[in-house]
Design an enzyme around this catalytic site. Structure first.
Site, PDB file in Angstrom:
ATOM      1  N   ASP A   1      -2.412   4.081   0.810  1.00  0.00           N
ATOM      2  CA  ASP A   1      -1.048   4.160   0.320  1.00  0.00           C
ATOM      3  C   ASP A   1      -0.452   5.516   0.735  1.00  0.00           C
ATOM      4  O   ASP A   1      -0.491   5.865   1.914  1.00  0.00           O
ATOM      5  CB  ASP A   1      -1.046   3.948  -1.206  1.00  0.00           C
ATOM      6  CG  ASP A   1       0.338   3.906  -1.822  1.00  0.00           C
ATOM      7  OD1 ASP A   1       1.032   2.902  -1.647  1.00  0.00           O
ATOM      8  OD2 ASP A   1       0.726   4.892  -2.478  1.00  0.00           O
TER       9      ASP A   1
ATOM     10  N   TYR B   1       8.217  10.665  -3.414  1.00  0.00           N
ATOM     11  CA  TYR B   1       9.251   9.733  -2.978  1.00  0.00           C
ATOM     12  C   TYR B   1      10.602  10.426  -2.839  1.00  0.00           C
ATOM     13  O   TYR B   1      11.399  10.076  -1.960  1.00  0.00           O
ATOM     14  CB  TYR B   1       9.362   8.585  -3.982  1.00  0.00           C
ATOM     15  CG  TYR B   1       8.152   7.680  -3.992  1.00  0.00           C
ATOM     16  CD1 TYR B   1       8.029   6.639  -3.072  1.00  0.00           C
ATOM     17  CD2 TYR B   1       7.127   7.861  -4.917  1.00  0.00           C
ATOM     18  CE1 TYR B   1       6.920   5.812  -3.070  1.00  0.00           C
ATOM     19  CE2 TYR B   1       6.010   7.039  -4.926  1.00  0.00           C
ATOM     20  CZ  TYR B   1       5.909   6.014  -3.995  1.00  0.00           C
ATOM     21  OH  TYR B   1       4.807   5.207  -3.995  1.00  0.00           O
TER      22      TYR B   1
ATOM     23  N   HIS C   1      -2.715  -4.898  -2.399  1.00  0.00           N
ATOM     24  CA  HIS C   1      -2.409  -3.542  -1.925  1.00  0.00           C
ATOM     25  C   HIS C   1      -3.535  -2.570  -2.271  1.00  0.00           C
ATOM     26  O   HIS C   1      -3.800  -1.627  -1.520  1.00  0.00           O
ATOM     27  CB  HIS C   1      -1.101  -3.079  -2.578  1.00  0.00           C
ATOM     28  CG  HIS C   1      -0.708  -1.681  -2.250  1.00  0.00           C
ATOM     29  ND1 HIS C   1      -0.182  -1.318  -1.031  1.00  0.00           N
ATOM     30  CD2 HIS C   1      -0.778  -0.521  -2.978  1.00  0.00           C
ATOM     31  CE1 HIS C   1       0.078  -0.022  -1.014  1.00  0.00           C
ATOM     32  NE2 HIS C   1      -0.278   0.493  -2.185  1.00  0.00           N
TER      33      HIS C   1
END
Length: 361
Positions: free
Chosen positions: A173, A285, A340
């Site tokens: 990730d 982010y 994921h």
């Protein structure tokens, strides 16, 4: 007149840059507003189930036993020389063996590598740190402390402070994206690269430009650009969004044999329930759009990419695109039934693929 041309060009260039930044800012926050509208029904449903329950979350006072289980390795701390940051990490295997450095993603901590710490400790000095802002590592509050160059410097300093010049770099990730980028900028420090469900930044950029459907899957990225509100939303109903991300049937771990137990889930919630513990990870982010546009830069070392085929956050087609960014031996392994969270979902298969890749000349 000629003498004024350089000054005029400089003024125009600055004006264009400012206008470009303004347009980028407007586009990002327009996306944030749309994302908020998209996710609002989910939040309203949580609140409708009972405001008292929705706005109640608790700080875990003590870690669950699995977080201190000595079978996973030894808990250590190191302070890096450049930033002065203190990092927590779990170490397995004898020091002096080749270093395997494992970088986790969001919303995870070192514990997401528990299966790999055990599987590779006989051949490697395996180190799984809490990245900047996570778990037991230092967590600066300002978003400017999470710029890409700062995060890459952390990896560089960790390798050196552990006493190594080179490592097998493994990432998932966000940790995978950092591993791709670090391998481009410091190829002399990465012997082999292993990435799991994490895109090369140039690959992510190129894929989104030709596949707008990925923007819908990445709507949470725009939501996270907003100040303060994402911290509140992720905390609702005792961190329901974080719990659902890793345990729900739609997006969580798919393998019935490896679904998180209540204690394992608490291992993640223990870290994120601490005061202001969500802000640092969200700041990754909040800096993402400052990375773009990304120049196409190639990875020069042998690379293994493992991809869970049921990833709802990243489209499978993105994995195929990564091949063009590797100018060495590249192997793509797709696990069709994995989510994921692939290294937790199918740890036996992931470990098998890693060992086969690392044993090749």
């Amino acid at each position: 007149m000629v003498h004024f041309l350089p000054s005029l060009l400089l003024v125009l260039t600055r004006a264009v840059l400012r206008l470009s930044r303004l347009c980028s800012w407007l586009l990002v926050y327009a996306g944030s507003f749309l994302a908020l509208c998209f996710y609002s029904p989910t939040f309203l449903r949580v609140v409708a189930q009972g405001p008292g329950k929705a706005f109640r979350w608790r700080v875990r006072e003590r870690p669950p036993d699995c977080l201190t289980d000595a079978s996973f390795g030894q808990h250590c701390y190191v302070r890096t020389k450049n930033s002065g940051m203190r990092f927590h990490y779990v170490s397995a295997g004898e020091k002096g063996r080749p270093l395997m450095l494992m970088l986790h993603g969001f919303p995870e901590i070192w514990f997401s590598w528990r299966h790999q710490l055990v599987a590779f400790r006989d051949g490697y000095h395996v180190v799984a740190p809490d990245l900047r802002g996570y778990g037991g590592s230092d967590a600066p509050s300002g978003w400017e402390s999470y710029k890409l160059e700062t995060l890459l410097e952390d990896i560089h300093d960790l390798i050196e402070m552990l006493g190594y010049r080179q490592c097998v770099l493994v990432g998932h990730d966000w940790g995978g994206t950092l591993a791709w980028t670090f391998s481009v900028q410091h190829p002399e420090m990465v012997e082999r690269l292993i990435v799991m469900n994490g895109p090369h930044l140039a690959g992510l950029q190129d894929y989104i430009l030709s596949h707008p459907s990925q923007l819908l899957r990445s709507g949470y990225v725009f939501l996270f650009q907003l100040p303060l509100l994402p911290e509140l939303l992720l905390s609702l109903a005792d961190f329901k969004m974080l719990r659902d991300a890793m345990t729900s049937e739609e997006v969580g771990i798919q393998n019935p044999q490896h679904r998180l137990t209540d204690e394992e889930l608490e291992a993640f919630l223990y870290s994120f329930s601490q005061p202001k513990a969500i802000t640092g990870p969200l700041n990754y982010y909040r800096n993402l759009f400052s990375f773009l546009p990304v120049k196409c830069q190639d990875v020069l070392m042998p690379t293994l990419l493992i991809w869970g085929g049921k990833d709802v956050f990243l489209e499978l087609g993105m994995a195929q695109l990564m091949r063009q960014y590797v100018q060495s031996r590249f192997r793509l392994e797709i696990l069709p039934e994995a989510s994921h969270w692939v290294q937790q979902d199918r740890p036996e298969r992931v470990n098998q693929l890693m060992k086969a890749f690392l044993s090749e000349e």
